[in-house]
Every structure is written in C-alpha cells, then in structure tokens.
Design a protein around this motif. Structure first.
Motif, mmCIF file in Angstrom:
data_model
loop_
_atom_site.group_PDB
_atom_site.id
_atom_site.type_symbol
_atom_site.label_atom_id
_atom_site.label_comp_id
_atom_site.label_asym_id
_atom_site.label_seq_id
_atom_site.Cartn_x
_atom_site.Cartn_y
_atom_site.Cartn_z
ATOM 1 N N ALA A 97 16.812 0.930 -3.331
ATOM 2 C CA ALA A 97 17.359 0.225 -4.631
ATOM 3 C C ALA A 97 17.572 0.725 -5.823
ATOM 4 N N ASP A 98 16.596 2.048 -5.221
ATOM 5 C CA ASP A 98 17.350 3.345 -6.567
ATOM 6 C C ASP A 98 18.301 3.838 -6.660
ATOM 7 N N THR A 99 18.400 3.970 -6.070
ATOM 8 C CA THR A 99 19.953 4.288 -5.464
ATOM 9 C C THR A 99 21.780 3.066 -5.989
ATOM 10 N N ILE A 117 13.139 -1.998 -10.962
ATOM 11 C CA ILE A 117 11.359 -2.248 -10.880
ATOM 12 C C ILE A 117 11.517 -2.211 -8.893
ATOM 13 N N GLY A 118 10.157 -1.804 -9.261
ATOM 14 C CA GLY A 118 10.196 -1.179 -8.126
ATOM 15 C C GLY A 118 8.760 -1.481 -7.304
ATOM 16 N N GLY A 119 8.711 -2.203 -5.709
ATOM 17 C CA GLY A 119 8.419 -2.960 -4.799
ATOM 18 C C GLY A 119 6.101 -3.123 -5.284
ATOM 19 N N ASN A 120 5.789 -2.209 -5.610
ATOM 20 C CA ASN A 120 4.844 -1.925 -5.664
ATOM 21 C C ASN A 120 4.002 -3.092 -6.961
ATOM 22 N N VAL A 121 5.163 -3.149 -8.210
ATOM 23 C CA VAL A 121 5.308 -4.349 -9.301
ATOM 24 C C VAL A 121 5.016 -5.219 -9.173
ATOM 25 N N GLY A 151 8.510 8.618 -1.986
ATOM 26 C CA GLY A 151 9.972 7.412 -2.743
ATOM 27 C C GLY A 151 9.982 8.357 -3.949
ATOM 28 N N MET A 152 9.567 9.056 -4.071
ATOM 29 C CA MET A 152 10.079 10.367 -6.141
ATOM 30 C C MET A 152 11.022 10.597 -5.570
ATOM 31 N N ILE A 153 11.335 11.787 -4.066
ATOM 32 C CA ILE A 153 12.765 12.065 -4.014
ATOM 33 C C ILE A 153 14.567 11.359 -3.662
ATOM 34 N N PRO A 154 14.058 10.342 -3.308
ATOM 35 C CA PRO A 154 14.945 9.974 -3.996
ATOM 36 C C PRO A 154 15.473 8.960 -5.652
ATOM 37 N N LYS A 155 14.218 8.517 -5.614
ATOM 38 C CA LYS A 155 14.309 8.490 -7.200
ATOM 39 C C LYS A 155 14.911 9.313 -8.067
ATOM 40 N N LEU A 156 14.499 10.291 -7.635
ATOM 41 C CA LEU A 156 14.897 11.671 -8.578
ATOM 42 C C LEU A 156 16.268 11.970 -8.633
ATOM 43 N N TYR A 179 13.451 3.878 -15.055
ATOM 44 C CA TYR A 179 13.765 3.296 -13.185
ATOM 45 C C TYR A 179 11.718 2.771 -13.532
ATOM 46 N N CYS A 180 11.707 1.880 -13.440
ATOM 47 C CA CYS A 180 10.580 1.228 -13.711
ATOM 48 C C CYS A 180 9.015 1.157 -12.551
ATOM 49 N N PHE A 181 7.954 1.671 -12.433
ATOM 50 C CA PHE A 181 7.028 1.842 -11.126
ATOM 51 C C PHE A 181 5.659 1.661 -12.144
ATOM 52 N N GLU A 182 4.685 2.014 -10.815
ATOM 53 C CA GLU A 182 3.185 1.885 -10.969
ATOM 54 C C GLU A 182 2.309 2.887 -12.073
ATOM 55 N N LYS A 183 3.183 4.452 -11.852
ATOM 56 C CA LYS A 183 2.504 5.003 -12.081
ATOM 57 C C LYS A 183 3.502 5.524 -13.263
ATOM 58 N N LYS A 184 2.464 6.253 -14.702
ATOM 59 C CA LYS A 184 3.479 5.775 -16.553
ATOM 60 C C LYS A 184 4.459 7.039 -16.390
ATOM 61 N N GLY A 185 4.574 7.582 -15.156
ATOM 62 C CA GLY A 185 6.035 8.767 -15.101
ATOM 63 C C GLY A 185 6.186 9.562 -13.557
ATOM 64 N N VAL A 186 6.560 11.039 -14.114
ATOM 65 C CA VAL A 186 6.548 11.498 -12.317
ATOM 66 C C VAL A 186 5.679 12.484 -13.121
ATOM 67 N N LEU A 187 4.353 13.015 -12.324
ATOM 68 C CA LEU A 187 3.149 13.172 -12.499
ATOM 69 C C LEU A 187 3.751 14.650 -11.434
HETATM 70 N N1 LIG Z 1 4.795 13.535 -8.560
HETATM 71 C C1 LIG Z 1 4.823 12.025 -8.214
HETATM 72 N N2 LIG Z 1 4.477 11.200 -9.770
HETATM 73 C C2 LIG Z 1 4.818 10.568 -9.185
HETATM 74 N N3 LIG Z 1 4.893 9.547 -8.221
HETATM 75 C C3 LIG Z 1 4.903 10.026 -6.886
HETATM 76 C C4 LIG Z 1 5.282 11.740 -7.086
HETATM 77 N N4 LIG Z 1 5.016 11.954 -5.722
HETATM 78 C C5 LIG Z 1 5.207 11.032 -4.986
HETATM 79 N N5 LIG Z 1 4.975 9.766 -6.059
HETATM 80 C C6 LIG Z 1 5.077 8.548 -5.242
HETATM 81 O O1 LIG Z 1 6.130 7.892 -5.403
HETATM 82 C C7 LIG Z 1 6.417 6.658 -5.462
HETATM 83 C C8 LIG Z 1 6.896 5.799 -6.021
HETATM 84 O O2 LIG Z 1 8.574 5.599 -5.361
HETATM 85 P P1 LIG Z 1 8.323 4.550 -4.154
HETATM 86 O O3 LIG Z 1 7.558 3.914 -3.988
HETATM 87 O O4 LIG Z 1 9.902 4.609 -3.703
HETATM 88 O O5 LIG Z 1 8.456 3.261 -5.871
HETATM 89 P P2 LIG Z 1 9.730 2.474 -6.334
HETATM 90 O O6 LIG Z 1 8.811 0.992 -5.913
HETATM 91 O O7 LIG Z 1 9.775 2.243 -7.810
HETATM 92 O O8 LIG Z 1 10.186 2.426 -5.764
HETATM 93 C C9 LIG Z 1 4.552 6.276 -6.097
HETATM 94 O O9 LIG Z 1 3.838 4.924 -6.275
HETATM 95 C C10 LIG Z 1 4.278 7.656 -5.673
HETATM 96 O O10 LIG Z 1 3.320 7.298 -4.538
#
Ligand SMILES: Nc1ncnc2c1ncn2[C@@H]1O[C@H](COP(=O)(O)OP(=O)(O)O)[C@@H](O)[C@H]1O
Ligand SMILES: CC(=O)N[C@@H](CCC(=O)OP(=O)(O)O)C(=O)O
Length: 265
Positions: A161-163, A10-14, A220-225, A182-190
């Motif tokens: 935290a993603d790693t 669960i990510g920091g924005n949630v 932040g999406m890069i280390p997550k993916l 991985y849960c965060f504040e968007k509906k997925g990778v956009l």
């Molecule tokens: N293509 C994308 N789709 C969704 N989110 C993206 C994308 N590219 C970058 N992001 C950003 O990545 C963020 C998620 O990474 P991060 O802030 O590390 O999240 P988390 O809180 O889950 O660790 C999203 O809030 C968004 O701003």
C-alpha cells in the motif's frame, strides 16, 4: 501554480483500531482540497488468514501471496476494509468511492519477479491512470484505493500500500501540486524504536542510509521510506510520515517526519 492535492496513506495498525480509525477519517474529511485515500490493512489480513489457518509470511515488508492468501487479501482489502472506510467517510459528508487498482483500470502492475523468492500473486506497479483518477476528482468523488492491482493478463495482484500511495502521488504530480502524507501509529520515523517521542523531524537519503545500516529503521519502514524518496525524486512536492492523529498538523508541515532529498537548513 497548479492546484494542491493530498494523497494520504493510512496503515493497517490504525485500520485495526476502530476508535483511532474513526478519528483519522473525521480529520481526513476536513482536509480542505481535493484528496485521495490509499489504505493498507495488512494486520486485518493476517488475522483473517490465521482464522482460516493460513500462515502469513512477509519478506522485506511484502506478503508472500499464494492463491489462498490472494483470496483472503481480495476479500479483506477490496471488501471488508475498503467498504467500511467508504461508509464511514460518507457519515463525515465526504463522498468517497471505493476502488481497487483494477477498477477503472487505475493501477496496472506486473507480477513481481525476484529470482530468489517466489512472492506469488504480488504486483509491482507499472502505470497509474492519472486521467481516470482526475475524472473521479472532477466529479466531486474522493477515491479510496485498496492495495490490489491488475495485470494485462487479467490477474488481480496484492500490492504494497505504501508503493500504491507513492505511485499514485507521482502520477498525479503531472496535474496537481501533490502533498503525500503517510499516516500510521507512531509519531513519525523514530531515532529510537523504543521511544515513541524520538521523532526524527527531517530525514534525507544520507541520514536514512545510516539509520538503516544501524538497524534503527527496519521492516515495514523500509518500503515506506524508499517509496517516499522515489515520490520526491519524481515530482511530488512534499512527503511527510506522521501519526494518524496528526494528519491536519502534518498537512501544514507541523508534525511528523518531513522527508527531503537534501538536508533542510
Ligand atoms: N525507525 C522507525 N520508526 C518508526 N517505526 C519503525 C521504525 N523502524 C521500523 N518501524 C516499524 O515500521 C512499522 C511501520 O511499517 P508498516 O507496519 O508497514 O506500517 P503501515 O501499517 O503504515 O504500513 C512501525 O509499526 C514500526 O514497527
Ligand atoms: C504485497 C504486500 O505486501 N501487500 C500488502 C498490502 C497491504 C498493506 O500494505 O498494508 P499495510 O499498509 O497495513 O502494511 C500486504 O498484503 O500486507
């Protein structure tokens, strides 16, 4: 076939949104299998640091962590965030136990060494003690893991935290059929960062490389993916990135972005 295990991040924005966080924890408690929660809290740490007049600097999704920042993240991740999550899970009848990677020696790391950047007290994960984590699960406890690890020299190190979630999922894949979510504040990778409904339903290394090159996937999406692909390469059965409100649907592959090593037909 081995038993299923959910590793949920669960990510920091949630975490920073009390109502959204409570809804997520309620759903997490309903996952009907052994489970582990790995949490972030980057946003709360940045806010707390600002109150203490400590500036935050992120490089490629990782926080530069000097001694003052290490004190902040230790208090925020290991204390404030971790213990509040555990207390709320107890209210949902989920017997959570809060841990950093140092507790029970569950996640060991080495101080991150990159020639051009001094990250300070940041850890790169070296080993996860799956046996110890499994002992907690076997006694009916739900581990809730904060993004702090330890080194053999006795340092406490701030760790993405993603790693942490990916490394934990990989280590547990020797014992369970692991579903990493991985849960965060968007509906997925956009496919369009400005359109919250432009969810990419499946992402593989080829499509990832092209979205990254065009800048659609960034920060932040890069280390997550990258940690998601690594998990699949190392034996994790399924990886999904989804909205925190869609955890239960994503657990059934019915929401978010499914990460795959090959194009899914
Ligand atoms: N293509 C994308 N789709 C969704 N989110 C993206 C994308 N590219 C970058 N992001 C950003 O990545 C963020 C998620 O990474 P991060 O802030 O590390 O999240 P988390 O809180 O889950 O660790 C999203 O809030 C968004 O701003
Ligand atoms: C080294 C490093 O960058 N650690 C992260 C750990 C927290 C984290 O990853 O939190 P989110 O999941 O909310 O982004 C940080 O301090 O921001």
């Amino acid at each position: 076939m081995s038993q299923p295990l959910y590793v949920v991040k669960i990510g920091g924005n949630v975490i920073d949104n009390p109502e959204a966080c409570t809804r997520f924890l309620n759903d997490f408690s309903k996952l009907d299998a052994p489970k582990i929660l790995v949490h972030g809290g980057g946003k709360v740490a940045t806010q707390m640091a600002a109150k203490l007049q400590i500036e935050t600097q992120m490089v490629e999704g990782r926080r530069i962590t000097d001694k003052a920042m290490l004190d902040v993240v230790t208090m925020v991740y290991g204390g404030l965030v971790n213990k509040n999550l555990v207390a709320q899970l107890q209210s949902f009848n989920c017997n959570a136990i809060g841990l950093t990677g140092a507790d029970g020696g569950i996640i060991r790391s080495v101080k991150r060494l990159v020639k051009t950047i001094d990250y300070g007290f940041v850890g790169d994960i070296e080993a996860v003690n799956a046996k110890q984590v499994n002992a907690l699960l076997s006694s009916g406890l739900i581990p809730v893991i904060a993004p702090l690890t330890y080194s053999i020299e006795g340092l406490l190190l701030n760790t993405n935290a993603d790693t942490m979630a990916s490394a934990t999922a990989v280590a547990m894949a020797g014992l369970f059929e692991v579903n990493l979510i991985y849960c965060f504040e968007k509906k997925g990778v956009l496919s369009d960062p400005d359109d919250d409904n432009a969810v990419i339903s499946q992402l593989n290394p080829t499509s990832y490389a092209s979205y990254k090159a065009s800048g659609v996937i960034n920060k932040g999406m890069i280390p997550k993916l990258e940690s998601a692909f690594e998990a699949l390469n190392e034996g994790v059965k399924q990886v999904t990135i989804c909205h925190a409100d869609e955890l239960l649907a994503a657990a059934k592959s019915a929401a978010g972005t499914v990460i795959a090593l090959n194009p899914i037909s």
